[in-house]
Structure formats: C-alpha cells, structure tokens
Design an enzyme around this catalytic site. Structure first.
Site, short mmCIF file in Angstrom:
data_model
loop_
_atom_site.label_atom_id
_atom_site.label_comp_id
_atom_site.label_asym_id
_atom_site.label_seq_id
_atom_site.Cartn_x
_atom_site.Cartn_y
_atom_site.Cartn_z
N TYR A 197 25.57 108.36 33.56
CA TYR A 197 24.24 108.88 33.26
C TYR A 197 23.46 109.04 34.56
O TYR A 197 23.35 108.10 35.34
CB TYR A 197 23.48 107.93 32.32
CG TYR A 197 22.08 108.37 32.00
CD1 TYR A 197 21.86 109.48 31.19
CD2 TYR A 197 20.98 107.68 32.50
CE1 TYR A 197 20.57 109.89 30.89
CE2 TYR A 197 19.69 108.09 32.21
CZ TYR A 197 19.48 109.19 31.40
OH TYR A 197 18.20 109.60 31.10
N ASP A 223 25.48 107.99 43.01
CA ASP A 223 24.29 107.60 42.25
C ASP A 223 24.23 106.08 42.20
O ASP A 223 24.91 105.45 41.40
CB ASP A 223 24.35 108.21 40.85
CG ASP A 223 23.14 107.83 40.00
OD1 ASP A 223 22.36 106.95 40.41
OD2 ASP A 223 22.99 108.42 38.91
N LYS A 255 15.29 101.67 40.91
CA LYS A 255 15.23 100.33 40.34
C LYS A 255 14.87 99.25 41.38
O LYS A 255 13.70 99.00 41.62
CB LYS A 255 16.51 100.02 39.59
CG LYS A 255 16.74 100.99 38.42
CD LYS A 255 17.88 100.60 37.53
CE LYS A 255 18.13 101.63 36.44
NZ LYS A 255 17.09 101.69 35.41
#
Length: 428
Positions: free
Chosen positions: A142, A237, A270
C-alpha cells in the site's frame, strides 16, 4: 459517562462510516470501535476510561510511546512560536539534515504532510527524471490512496492493474503494472516486456499492509539489478519502516545483505513526524534537481515543513539515536514475537510471526507467507475471535488481519508479560 457505542452512533450521522480512515471502523473484525480519549506511554485510554496496551502506536509513529517528555517540550515550545507560516523556517533545514545524516542514499529531501503525498510525488519525480510513463507496484503493498496506486493485479503475467476503488478510471491505472510480491520471475518478465517504458519500481521493503511480509534478498537484489540495467529508478517506500525497523531504516538492513545496495528514491513518514502530519521523499541531488522550483516536476504544499510538526519529528529522531535504543526496542519486540509463537505451539494453533526493530506481524498460518495471495488464506474468523479476546483483556492490536503491529520504547517487561498472559487465554 459517554460510551464508545454512543460516540460511534453520533459519528455515523456526520462522518461516512463514522470514521475518517476506513480500518478504524472495525468492519473487518466486527464490534464497536474504541474512541480514544488520551495516550500515556505504552497505553491508550478509551472514552469509557478503559486502558489498553497499545500495539498500534498511531500505525507506527509513536516509537517513543505517547507523551514523551522531550517531544512534548519541543512541540509546546514550537506551538507557542506559531502554528504555521507558509514560509521557510530553520527547523525544516535541521530536520532535513537529521534525516540525511541517517540515510546516506539521499543528498536532498522534500518535506510534505502525508505518506500518500510523498509516494505520489516520488512517482511523479521518477517519471519526470526518466521521461517514461509506466511503473511497477506489487499486490499487497500500500502506497497511499492516489488513483494510479489503487489497483490490483491483472489476470495474466505482468499485466496492467485494474482499479480497486470506485472513482478511479481505467485510464488512471493504465500505466501501472502490478506484480506478485517476492516473485522474481514476474519481475524479470515485466522488465523484458516494458523495460524501456518503466520510470520506476515502487516497493515496501517490509510490506506492512498485508500484515508483515519482508522482501526476500533475491527479490530485492533482482529489483535493484533490473532497475539499473534498464534505466528505471528504484523507489523504496519506507513510510512505515523508516526509522522504525532500524536507525538507518530498512534500506540499511538490505545494504548489509546486498553489496552496494541503495534505492534511487526513498519515501518516509510516520516516525519522522513523531505523530504529527509529516512525510518526506528524497534522492540523489541529480534526481531532486528535477523538482520545482529548480526543474519541471511540480510539487507544492501549504503546510509542508510545518513548524510544529518538524519540532515533533526532530525531537523524536534525536531520541531514537541515543545509544542502545534500537537494541532494546528490537529485543523487546522479539520477546513478544517469540512468546506468542511459543504459546500458539503449546495450544496447537497454526501460527507464524516475524519482526524487525520495533515492527512485528503474525499470521494464523504454519509458515510465514511471501505474498498477498498466501496472506489471504489466513483464517479470518479465528483471527477476529483472537482480536476481540485480546481487546477484552486490554490489549489493543490492529483491528484487521492485514496490518502490522508496533512496539514502542515505552513498553515495559510487565506490558509484554500481560500481553502474553492474555494471548495464552485467547489462544486456548
């Protein structure tokens, strides 16, 4: 006292599904979502006052736990100075310098506000730098809810993806090639067919949205070699894994296993925001020079490099660099994973688990899956029963079968012991 059920009913009247991000709705596991009132260290407290040991950690950012004193002090000071300016600040430079110091594959970074924004911009940058239209992604990874990334695998080898969301047109997905994770043969076939048109390959080095599935060394090696051979860029990612699985992020782990390994573009989120809306993408200088205002690839954001968010992220990154931080975090996470595996074995429950740094995942399967298709064979109903038994015992795991978990520096030995005791009862 207001209850979780009352809040959820109220929320459904004014917010679609009652939540602002779908997984929070508990649709996958059933039951009523918990509305969180506050966090403290390794714990979160719901609207009814019940305390939970928190293994979500805001889906990864809270590596220090909730309300760490150094972070609170930095954020409070920054907020007093101003919430947002829409102009450069020195703290943006400091955060960029801190990130680059820890990730040698990059010369420059651009700060943005979300992981979706960062991955979207990274792909646009890859296309602008190479002049090519197509890119490869992997089923089960994702990368945010950009149109071109909300696609699933086609019916044949190395086929173009099909939209998985209403509102995404076939045209938006027309240049997205979707392959099976950890499948070297498919990767080679895709480059053989589309190599001259491929701008990049984007991949999670440890996929955290099909629970916890790490890229194999042969798979990552092939990806790096094929990108180099065909002039495509490798985009890692690390929104979830960045500064969470190691101080140098997941790419430092693969660099130890694969001589000379480095991505061309890296994406972070994050942890670098410490819980505030902040993300980044970066690369070598010659790639980043394609970004506006220097080059023709446009990217902008009013709140990019927000002064309060950068203060939160900077304080977090400084704390995790203290000696022994990751050794202790990794040991605590490993203890949790080993304990869960042992208890499952005692009770004859098919179970496999893995971890890296402060990130972990488990499956109700006898062996760790290597791709999305295998992940989907997990016994969903059994997981749901386990989830609710743990929740009732005050252990807050991800309310979905396909999400990784996170341990923070605030988790104590007593928290691990309590978690394993609850798991022993649940798995029986």
């Amino acid at each position: 006292m207001v209850t979780n059920s009352q809040l959820f009913e109220r929320a459904t009247r004014v917010i679609p599904g009652g939540v602002n991000s779908p997984v929070r709705a508990f649709r996958a596991v059933g039951g009523t979502p918990r509305f969180i009132a506050r966090g403290e260290g390794a714990y979160i407290f719901d609207a009814e006052g019940k305390r939970y040991v928190d293994y979500i950690g805001s889906w990864g950012p809270m590596i220090l736990g909730h309300g760490h004193p150094a972070v609170l002090e930095a954020v409070t000071k920054a907020a007093a100075e101003g919430f947002s300016f829409g102009a450069p600040t020195e703290r943006e430079i400091e955060l960029a310098e801190e990130i680059l110091k820890l990730v040698p594959s990059m010369d420059q970074v651009r700060l943005v506000s979300s992981g979706t924004e960062a991955t979207m911009s990274a792909i646009r940058l890859a296309r602008g730098a190479t002049g090519r239209p197509k890119f490869i992604k992997f089923e089960g990874c994702y990368h945010g809810h950009t149109d071109a990334l909300l696609v699933k695998a086609g019916s044949g080898l190395a086929t173009f993806g099909h939209p998985t969301s209403a509102g995404v047109t076939p045209g938006a997905a027309a240049d997205t090639v979707v392959l099976e994770y950890n499948n070297v043969e498919q990767l080679e076939a895709a480059f053989a067919e589309h190599g001259a048109e491929l701008a990049c390959v984007i991949v999670e080095p440890i996929a955290g949205n099909m629970n916890f599935v790490r890229a194999s060394v042969p798979f990552m090696t092939a990806m790096r070699e094929l990108c180099t051979k065909h002039g495509a860029l490798l985009v890692l990612d690390e929104v979830m894994t960045g500064f969470r699985v190691a101080l140098g992020s997941a790419q430092s782990h693969y660099a130890k296993l694969i001589p000379g390994f480095a991505p061309d573009i890296s994406v972070f989120g994050k942890v670098i925001g410490g819980g505030m809306p902040l993300a980044a993408f970066g690369a070598r200088r010659e790639v980043m020079q394609h970004l506006a205002p220097l080059g023709g690839v446009y990217q902008a954001g009013t709140l990019s490099g927000n002064p309060v968010a950068t203060a939160c992220g900077l304080a977090t990154l400084r704390e995790i660099q203290k000696p022994g931080f990751f050794d202790a975090l990794s040991a605590r996470t490993q203890q949790l994973v080993d304990g869960l595996k042992a208890i499952a074995a005692e009770n004859g429950v098919p179970f496999s688990a893995d971890s890296e740094g402060g990130m972990f995942g488990f499956f109700l399967l006898p062996e760790l899956p290597q791709n999305y298709t295998t992940v989907m064979t997990t016994d969903k109903e059994r997981f749901n029963r386990f989830f609710h038994a743990m929740l009732d015992a005050g252990i807050y795991l991800a309310p979905a079968l396909y999400e990784a978990g996170f341990v923070s520096a605030a988790h104590s030995q007593a928290d691990i012991d309590a978690t394993l005791a609850a798991a022993r009862t649940a798995l029986r």
